[in-house]
Design a protein around this motif. Structure first.
Motif, PDB file in Angstrom:
ATOM      1  N   HIS A 191       0.870  -1.368  -0.219  1.00 17.46           N
ATOM      2  CA  HIS A 191       0.052  -0.081   0.095  1.00 17.46           C
ATOM      3  C   HIS A 191       0.762   1.344   0.043  1.00 17.46           C
ATOM      4  O   HIS A 191       0.483   2.288   0.188  1.00 17.46           O
TER       5      HIS A 191
ATOM      6  N   ARG B  27      -1.865   3.934   0.706  1.00 16.47           N
ATOM      7  CA  ARG B  27      -3.109   3.902   0.239  1.00 16.47           C
ATOM      8  C   ARG B  27      -3.864   3.394   0.972  1.00 16.47           C
ATOM      9  O   ARG B  27      -3.714   2.193   1.507  1.00 16.47           O
TER      10      ARG B  27
ATOM     11  N   ASP C 251      -7.635   1.558   1.612  1.00 18.63           N
ATOM     12  CA  ASP C 251      -8.789   1.005   0.892  1.00 18.63           C
ATOM     13  C   ASP C 251     -10.078   1.198   1.144  1.00 18.63           C
ATOM     14  O   ASP C 251     -11.059   1.377   0.833  1.00 18.63           O
TER      15      ASP C 251
END
Ligand code: MIC
Ligand code: SF4
Length: 700
Positions: free
Chosen positions: A13, A28, A30
């Protein structure tokens, strides 16, 4: 190279930075989760950022905290949240559907994903193999808008589990044991990773009890591997297709973890580290002043907990790491028992309690409250008869919500002991001054409910002839998402009118700090000040969406009748053209993620917090709302400063831009001292812009 599970998920991520402990990394996100007490502000800030539609894989807005509904505020919030979720494309979990963390685990959590939530117990999701992190609402709003989340690449504390828990011993006892080893302090910048042969014996809800209270350790997240148990849980939730196997690489290394502890004040933790950790090394603190003050630098490899040796434990007020064996406390009279909260309100937890209560009566001196964690749990208890057993025993069935956990009702009588399966026992959080709350497992709680005193649940068989009920994980949970409103498609969403009651007030944005900064100490507080001290919840929680009103209660617990309140004093400083300063001891801002503990002080003109140490989420919230967080280079300077002192912080711009330290003059007392500026590069840019909202609006 072998990797820990934490680093594997983080690596997948990573948007910026390197996976080196201590570095700033961008992740990142989700999934996001918000709850109503923080969510109104988060969504108002999302609106202020002009984000028309959430950009995550999934964002869920839960209504579970503010359910008391005295006056219109709570319902105004609910209607706003429902309409804004529809407008921006978030899921909405309606009031009555359950506590955010429990519902998220049941219906949305996915192994290997990242979850950012505007609630400090978001790490509950680690029980299903996610990296789940609590943050302030503004950070979550940025993530909803598709922005990365920035955090410190963690040091990973490995916790190896061996064996299997004995009868009447529970996951709650495991995390209390871990709290007695690691304490609530000194774990900032770490994540916990569970591994070892004992992991497989714990169900997903049991794992989540452990990861939930990682928040009390002060770690950023806690994670369990995703294995056959995870697969069975997901399958029983009708989500078997979302299973992926996840674990650390064979031979992955943990630690060394270094902590600074006091030889006398932390002697219990020191003994526990010696007993439960590998490769322990203890030396006088590397800093000679600290060494002279009795501090030690303690390093260890990883923690080892043999589940066979765990006994029922309890943490007494006012701190979750104030742990003792239940057996040592036995005999104390108990007047109240609460079973519920995001820590312990799963189907298995409550089935165990129902089985023990079945055919028996709650002790006449005890009020027993049971709050099932979700509508799913409640429906299953209702359909299999367990709910009837609880009611027949004399239990009071409370709503599937946070409720008493946050002082919304069910406060204990003065001078009485309350046993609770929750995660926090900060002074007064129950709504009663001088409360005596023990954090315990459902097993210990239900034992007290029947006996009227603290009793080791393992003694139930002997004294009350109660056999340990074996509760199996259900092969199929009752699935009904009727109380979850799915997002509309984009064109329909644009038609939705946002409902704004008069109590929903646009939150203020931050502003750049002056240079030099002329400040005045508005309050001097001690160690372990929690965000509950700074911004009270309970009956005042309803003002969350109205910052000017809520700000009147900043540090309310320190306000004395007949004297000027903190808000009055801060306002006077603000009106004089100076900035307010908060002076604090160790572990300032422990506990919840509530950004109002920064937002409301900012509204009152606070520009600087100087503390011995500041906890992670609160530190980030201060930066987001343009308050400069400083820590003393020499802790002894804390003692030399008094409330009301005039301080000048020099070269604020330089300190924010690149300084490691900053010089502060105490004008009244005529001395200078130095503070540490611990800011990641991006935090420096945020402060330069005058807070995260301004920073984001400027397109960065
Ligand atoms: C809490 O347990 O203190 C809360 C209420 O859930 C908070 C969030 C809030 O203050 O709204 C938390 O833990 O972050
Ligand atoms: Fe709700 Fe209590 Fe959990 Fe906070 S700790 S989310 S108030 S149940």
């Amino acid at each position: 190279m072998t990797q820990t599970l934490v680093y594997k998920i983080l690596g997948e991520h990573l948007t910026s930075g390197q996976l080196v402990a201590g570095n700033e990394i961008g992740l990142r996100i989700d999934q996001t989760l918000t709850q109503d007490a923080t969510g109104t502000t988060a969504f108002l800030l999302l609106e202020a950022m002009d984000v028309p539609r959430v950009k995550t894989e999934l964002s869920v807005s839960y209504i579970d905290h503010n359910m008391a509904q005295f006056g219109p505020e709570n319902h105004n919030d609910h209607l706003y949240l429902q309409s804004i979720a529809a407008r921006v494309g978030a899921y909405l979990s309606r009031p009555g559907n359950g506590i955010c963390h429990q519902v998220h685990l049941e219906r949305f959590g996915r192994p290997g994903r990242t979850l950012l939530g505007s609630d400090s117990h978001t790490p509950t999701g680690g029980g299903i193999g996610m990296i789940a992190i609590g943050a302030g609402g503004l950070d979550v709003a940025v993530a909803m808008g598709g922005g990365p989340f920035y955090t410190t690449c963690p040091r990973v504390i490995g916790v190896e589990l061996l064996g299997k828990l004995g009868r009447w011993v529970a996951a709650k006892d495991v995390i209390l044991r871990l709290l007695s080893i690691l304490t609530t302090r000194g774990n900032v910048g770490c994540m916990v990773e569970y591994f070892g042969p004992g992991v497989g014996s714990l169900s997903v809800p049991a794992r989540s009890t452990c990861t939930n209270m990682g928040a009390e350790l002060g770690v950023t997240a806690s994670v369990f591997p995703s294995d056959a148990v995870t697969k069975a849980f997901l399958t029983a939730q009708g989500r078997g297709d979302q299973y992926v196997h996840l674990s650390a690489d064979e031979g992955a290394e943990y630690g060394p973890i270094v902590k600074r502890l006091h030889a006398v004040r932390d002697s219990v933790a020191l003994d526990n580290i010696k007993d439960f950790c590998t490769d322990v090394d203890i030396a006088p603190a590397s800093d000679p002043d600290a060494a002279d003050d009795g501090f030690l630098d303690v390093s260890f490899g990883h923690v080892v907990i043999d589940l066979r040796e765990v006994v029922p434990l309890a943490a007494g007020s006012p701190s979750p790491d104030n742990v003792a064996a239940v057996g040592e406390l036995s005999g104390q009279k108990v007047h109240q028992v609460l079973i519920g909260s995001c820590t312990n309100s799963s189907y298995q937890d409550l089935m165990l309690c129902a089985a023990v209560l079945k055919g028996r009566s709650v002790h006449p001196d005890v009020e027993l409250g049971i709050a099932p964690g979700s509508r799913q749990v409640l429906r299953m208890l209702a359909s299999n008869g367990a709910l009837a057993d609880m009611v027949a025993s004399g239990a009071r069935i409370l709503e599937s919500s946070c409720g008493p956990c946050i002082g919304q009702g069910f406060s204990p009588a003065e001078g009485t002991v309350s046993l609770r399966t929750i995660n926090r026992n900060f002074a007064g959080r129950s709504g009663t001054k001088g409360d005596m709350v023990y954090l315990v497992s459902p097993e210990t709680a239900v034992a007290a409910a029947l006996s009227g005193e603290i009793i080791d649940p393992r003694d139930l068989s002997e004294f009350m002839d109660i056999k340990h009920p074996r509760i199996k994980s259900p092969g199929e949970f009752s699935i009904d998402d009727g109380m979850i409103i799915a997002p509309l498609d984009e064109s329909q969403a644009q038609e939705v009118e946002i409902v704004r009651g008069s109590t929903i007030v646009k939150p203020p944005a931050g502003e750049k700090l002056p240079d030099p900064l002329n400040g005045r100490v508005v309050i001097k507080v001690g160690d372990k000040i929690t965000t509950d001290h700074i911004m009270p919840a309970g009956s005042l929680l309803k003002f969350r969406s109205n910052v000017p009103e809520y700000s009147r209660y900043v540090f309310n617990c320190f306000n004395e009748e007949g004297s000027e309140s903190f808000a009055d004093r801060a306002t006077a400083v603000r009106d004089s053209g100076a900035k307010g300063v908060i002076l604090a001891g160790d572990s300032y801002g422990q506990g919840s993620s509530r950004e109002h503990a920064a937002l409301c002080p900012m509204y009152l003109g606070i520009g600087v917090v100087i503390a011995k140490a500041i906890e992670r989420i609160h530190h980030a919230n201060l930066v987001n709302f343009a308050i400069l967080p400083l820590t003393f280079v020499d802790g002894a300077d804390y003692d030399r400063i008094s409330e009301g002192d005039e301080l000048v912080v020099h070269d604020v711009a330089g300190a924010i831009e690149s300084g490691e330290t900053v010089k502060v003059s105490n004008v009244n007392q005529g001395f200078e001292f130095v503070c540490r500026v611990s800011l990641a590069p991006r935090q420096r840019e945020i402060l330069t812009a005058g807070g995260l909202l301004n920073f984001t609006r400027s397109g960065r």
